[in-house]
Write a protein that holds these residues in place. Structure first.
Motif, PDB file in Angstrom:
ATOM      1  N   VAL A 250       7.359  -7.031   7.853  1.00 29.01           N
ATOM      2  CA  VAL A 250       6.746  -7.038   8.957  1.00 29.01           C
ATOM      3  C   VAL A 250       7.279  -7.466  10.393  1.00 29.01           C
ATOM      4  CG1 VAL A 250       4.388  -7.472  10.208  1.00 29.01           C
ATOM      5  CG2 VAL A 250       4.516  -7.436   7.795  1.00 29.01           C
ATOM      6  N   VAL A 251       7.610  -6.729  11.414  1.00 26.25           N
ATOM      7  CA  VAL A 251       8.474  -7.196  12.505  1.00 26.25           C
ATOM      8  C   VAL A 251       8.153  -8.314  13.171  1.00 26.25           C
ATOM      9  CG1 VAL A 251       7.543  -5.801  14.410  1.00 26.25           C
ATOM     10  CG2 VAL A 251      10.124  -5.828  13.899  1.00 26.25           C
ATOM     11  N   ASP A 252       7.103  -8.819  13.008  1.00 26.06           N
ATOM     12  CA  ASP A 252       6.556 -10.066  13.909  1.00 26.06           C
ATOM     13  C   ASP A 252       5.497 -10.716  13.114  1.00 26.06           C
ATOM     14  OD1 ASP A 252       5.979 -11.291  16.671  1.00 26.06           O
ATOM     15  OD2 ASP A 252       4.238 -10.747  16.082  1.00 26.06           O
ATOM     16  N   ASP A 253       5.449 -11.930  13.144  1.00 30.18           N
ATOM     17  CA  ASP A 253       4.452 -12.936  12.203  1.00 30.18           C
ATOM     18  C   ASP A 253       2.957 -12.610  12.758  1.00 30.18           C
ATOM     19  OD1 ASP A 253       6.542 -14.221  10.998  1.00 30.18           O
ATOM     20  OD2 ASP A 253       6.449 -15.863  12.006  1.00 30.18           O
ATOM     21  N   MET A 254       2.968 -12.557  13.943  1.00 26.40           N
ATOM     22  CA  MET A 254       1.186 -12.263  14.374  1.00 26.40           C
ATOM     23  C   MET A 254       0.769 -10.780  13.791  1.00 26.40           C
ATOM     24  SD  MET A 254       0.628 -14.684  15.857  1.00 26.40           S
ATOM     25  CE  MET A 254      -0.962 -14.562  16.392  1.00 26.40           C
ATOM     26  N   MET A 255       1.413  -9.880  13.795  1.00 29.26           N
ATOM     27  CA  MET A 255       1.291  -8.480  13.076  1.00 29.26           C
ATOM     28  C   MET A 255       0.982  -8.923  11.786  1.00 29.26           C
ATOM     29  SD  MET A 255       4.050  -5.929  14.844  1.00 29.26           S
ATOM     30  CE  MET A 255       3.043  -4.685  14.466  1.00 29.26           C
ATOM     31  N   ALA A 256       1.886  -9.711  11.073  1.00 28.81           N
ATOM     32  CA  ALA A 256       1.919 -10.165   9.499  1.00 28.81           C
ATOM     33  C   ALA A 256       0.229 -10.695   9.265  1.00 28.81           C
ATOM     34  CB  ALA A 256       2.867 -10.974   9.231  1.00 28.81           C
ATOM     35  N   LEU A 257      -0.107 -11.492  10.174  1.00 25.01           N
ATOM     36  CA  LEU A 257      -1.292 -12.320   9.892  1.00 25.01           C
ATOM     37  C   LEU A 257      -2.520 -11.194  10.026  1.00 25.01           C
ATOM     38  CD1 LEU A 257      -1.134 -15.429  12.121  1.00 25.01           C
ATOM     39  CD2 LEU A 257      -0.891 -15.010   9.865  1.00 25.01           C
ATOM     40  N   GLY A 258      -2.320 -10.299  10.752  1.00 20.91           N
ATOM     41  CA  GLY A 258      -2.943  -9.033  10.898  1.00 20.91           C
ATOM     42  C   GLY A 258      -3.248  -8.100   9.340  1.00 20.91           C
ATOM     43  N   VAL A 259      -1.861  -8.149   9.050  1.00 18.94           N
ATOM     44  CA  VAL A 259      -1.762  -7.124   7.617  1.00 18.94           C
ATOM     45  C   VAL A 259      -2.530  -8.034   6.456  1.00 18.94           C
ATOM     46  CG1 VAL A 259       0.048  -6.997   5.908  1.00 18.94           C
ATOM     47  CG2 VAL A 259       0.328  -6.230   8.287  1.00 18.94           C
ATOM     48  N   ILE A 260      -2.514  -9.208   6.381  1.00 15.71           N
ATOM     49  CA  ILE A 260      -2.806 -10.054   5.497  1.00 15.71           C
ATOM     50  C   ILE A 260      -4.553 -10.106   5.669  1.00 15.71           C
ATOM     51  CG2 ILE A 260      -3.338 -12.355   4.728  1.00 15.71           C
ATOM     52  CD1 ILE A 260      -0.361 -13.023   5.337  1.00 15.71           C
ATOM     53  N   SER A 261      -4.978 -10.160   6.742  1.00 19.85           N
ATOM     54  CA  SER A 261      -6.249  -9.911   6.869  1.00 19.85           C
ATOM     55  C   SER A 261      -7.005  -8.382   6.570  1.00 19.85           C
ATOM     56  CB  SER A 261      -6.671 -10.048   8.694  1.00 19.85           C
ATOM     57  OG  SER A 261      -8.100  -9.861   8.769  1.00 19.85           O
ATOM     58  N   ALA A 262      -6.096  -7.515   6.678  1.00 24.04           N
ATOM     59  CA  ALA A 262      -6.784  -6.049   6.402  1.00 24.04           C
ATOM     60  C   ALA A 262      -6.509  -6.045   4.811  1.00 24.04           C
ATOM     61  CB  ALA A 262      -5.593  -5.207   6.831  1.00 24.04           C
ATOM     62  N   LEU A 263      -5.527  -6.780   4.333  1.00 18.98           N
ATOM     63  CA  LEU A 263      -5.295  -6.724   3.007  1.00 18.98           C
ATOM     64  C   LEU A 263      -6.471  -7.645   2.039  1.00 18.98           C
ATOM     65  CD1 LEU A 263      -1.743  -7.435   2.290  1.00 18.98           C
ATOM     66  CD2 LEU A 263      -2.993  -5.323   1.613  1.00 18.98           C
ATOM     67  N   ASP A 264      -7.044  -8.674   2.804  1.00 19.57           N
ATOM     68  CA  ASP A 264      -8.390  -9.153   2.347  1.00 19.57           C
ATOM     69  C   ASP A 264      -9.346  -8.324   2.307  1.00 19.57           C
ATOM     70  OD1 ASP A 264      -9.542 -11.784   1.420  1.00 19.57           O
ATOM     71  OD2 ASP A 264     -10.449 -11.594   3.441  1.00 19.57           O
ATOM     72  N   GLU A 265      -9.674  -7.532   3.379  1.00 16.49           N
ATOM     73  CA  GLU A 265     -10.928  -6.703   3.628  1.00 16.49           C
ATOM     74  C   GLU A 265     -10.809  -5.693   2.509  1.00 16.49           C
ATOM     75  OE1 GLU A 265     -11.834  -4.645   6.908  1.00 16.49           O
ATOM     76  OE2 GLU A 265     -11.760  -6.707   8.301  1.00 16.49           O
ATOM     77  N   LEU A 266      -9.635  -5.190   2.122  1.00 13.94           N
ATOM     78  CA  LEU A 266      -9.386  -4.462   0.898  1.00 13.94           C
ATOM     79  C   LEU A 266      -9.409  -4.956  -0.318  1.00 13.94           C
ATOM     80  CD1 LEU A 266      -6.475  -2.358   2.687  1.00 13.94           C
ATOM     81  CD2 LEU A 266      -8.773  -1.423   2.493  1.00 13.94           C
ATOM     82  N   GLY A 267      -9.801  -6.217  -0.510  1.00 15.34           N
ATOM     83  CA  GLY A 267      -9.863  -6.733  -1.866  1.00 15.34           C
ATOM     84  C   GLY A 267      -8.477  -6.970  -2.483  1.00 15.34           C
ATOM     85  N   LEU A 268      -7.389  -7.073  -1.653  1.00 16.50           N
ATOM     86  CA  LEU A 268      -6.134  -7.311  -2.328  1.00 16.50           C
ATOM     87  C   LEU A 268      -5.596  -8.696  -1.877  1.00 16.50           C
ATOM     88  CD1 LEU A 268      -4.553  -3.818  -1.428  1.00 16.50           C
ATOM     89  CD2 LEU A 268      -5.314  -4.806  -3.836  1.00 16.50           C
ATOM     90  N   SER A 269      -4.982  -9.534  -2.807  1.00 19.79           N
ATOM     91  CA  SER A 269      -4.470 -10.789  -2.631  1.00 19.79           C
ATOM     92  C   SER A 269      -2.932 -10.676  -2.320  1.00 19.79           C
ATOM     93  CB  SER A 269      -4.813 -11.684  -3.736  1.00 19.79           C
ATOM     94  OG  SER A 269      -6.045 -11.822  -3.857  1.00 19.79           O
TER      95      SER A 269
END
Length: 345
Positions: A250-269
């Motif tokens: 992920v090109v930027d840390d703030m974007m990465a936090l959004g990525v982790i949030s989306a993965l959590d919603e999808l049930g992925l750790s």
């Protein structure tokens, strides 16, 4: 009848030249004298003509700061407060004030810069981004106005004073970290391709894949805003491909936090199901859950060095056109794991 410097000087009991020095911010005038002059100015209702003073002394002791978008949006990303901290520290050391340029769109942004330059409000400018086909940079170059960029210029790099990281190498190293963990399906969540930083980090990602013999898959490349919402939307798109990635650059840390949030919603750790690695190393990345594996790019130093280069130009009337490259460091934390540890039954 308008009030003049001579009127202020007479009331304060000093020479007109002393009043001029007080207005110019001279450190050679005592505090007591300054206070007498300020009191006289207030009593007489005298307001200095700062533009006329700028023409006379050829200096405003101010530096203009140009943001990449509206201030409200830019300050949602911690990069900008931190780079401004570096700029402010160096500017304060040399007695310079900062003048922040704002604009909701490209046209407003250019107009704000033109007002700064033509109104002689600042001695020089620091541009806090680098993008392709930028009318602001073209304008500054055509005016031969002192400016320094934070970021490698998209064009005319040999003619522009700039400070940057080796973003190609940073992108390559963070991707190589995931490859070393055994990942083959590695996605890339980037910002707009208008910005050179995105293209450089993407180039490093592609270089690492190529050297490892991993085929580049355009389906695993997503372009979004440099904000958590951008990472969130990008992740939702990536997980819809037929063979989704096991790891992400992920090109930027703030974007990465959004990525982790989306993965959590999808049930992925993270990192058990998907490893996430990023670049920038904001403070929040160290305290997030999990703490982000990222590349520290020394943001404060970028701002400090950019200001130093601009001040060199202003003091020597000559630009330092040799690139200043600030070092970076890979910080391995808890958001990445070996591919062998994934998808255990």
């Amino acid at each position: 009848m308008s009030v003049t410097i001579r009127d202020v000087a007479k009331l304060a009991g000093v020479a007109p030249s002393t009043v001029s020095r007080v207005i110019a911010g001279s450190n050679r005038i005592s505090q007591a004298t300054k206070e007498r002059v300020y009191e006289a100015m207030e009593k007489l209702g005298y307001h200095p003509n700062y533009n006329a003073r700028s023409l006379a002394v050829k200096s405003t002791r101010s530096i203009g700061i140009i943001m990449p978008r509206s201030t409200e949006q830019a300050f949602l990303n911690p990069f900008f407060p931190e780079v401004l901290r570096g700029i402010s520290v160096r500017a304060n050391e040399k007695g310079y004030a900062l003048f922040l340029s704002t604009g909701k769109n490209e046209e407003e942004q250019k107009q704000a810069v033109m007002d700064m330059v033509q109104g002689r409000r600042v001695d020089g400018v620091i541009v806090l981004y680098s993008r392709f086909d930028d009318p602001v940079v073209d304008y500054l170059m055509n005016k031969n106005f002192p400016f320094v960029m934070v970021g490698k210029p998209a064009h005319h790099a040999s003619k522009i004073s700039y400070v940057d990281n080796d973003n190609i190498l940073a992108g390559k190293e963070i991707t190589q970290h995931l490859i070393d963990l055994g990942h083959q399906r590695i996605g890339f969540v980037g910002g707009s391709r208008q910005f050179v930083v995105t293209m450089d980090r993407l180039a490093g990602y592609q270089e690492a894949l190529s050297e490892a013999g991993i085929a580049y898959d355009a389906q695993l490349l997503i372009e979004q805003d440099f904000l958590p919402e951008g990472g969130y939307q990008g992740m939702k798109q990536l997980m819809q491909v037929e063979n989704p990635p096991t790891a992400l650059v992920v090109v930027d840390d703030m974007m990465a936090l959004g990525v982790i949030s989306a993965l959590d919603e999808l049930g992925l750790s993270v990192p058990e199901d998907v490893s996430v690695a990023s670049i920038n190393d904001f403070y929040i990345s160290r305290v997030s859950t999990p703490a982000l594996t990222t590349v520290n790019i020394n943001i404060f130093r970028l701002g400090y060095q950019a200001t130093d280069k601009l001040l060199y130009w202003l003091e020597n009337e000559e630009a330092d056109l040799s690139p200043t490259i600030v070092g970076h460091e890979l910080r391995i934390r808890h958001s990445t794991a070996p591919v062998a540890a994934l998808n255990k039954d």
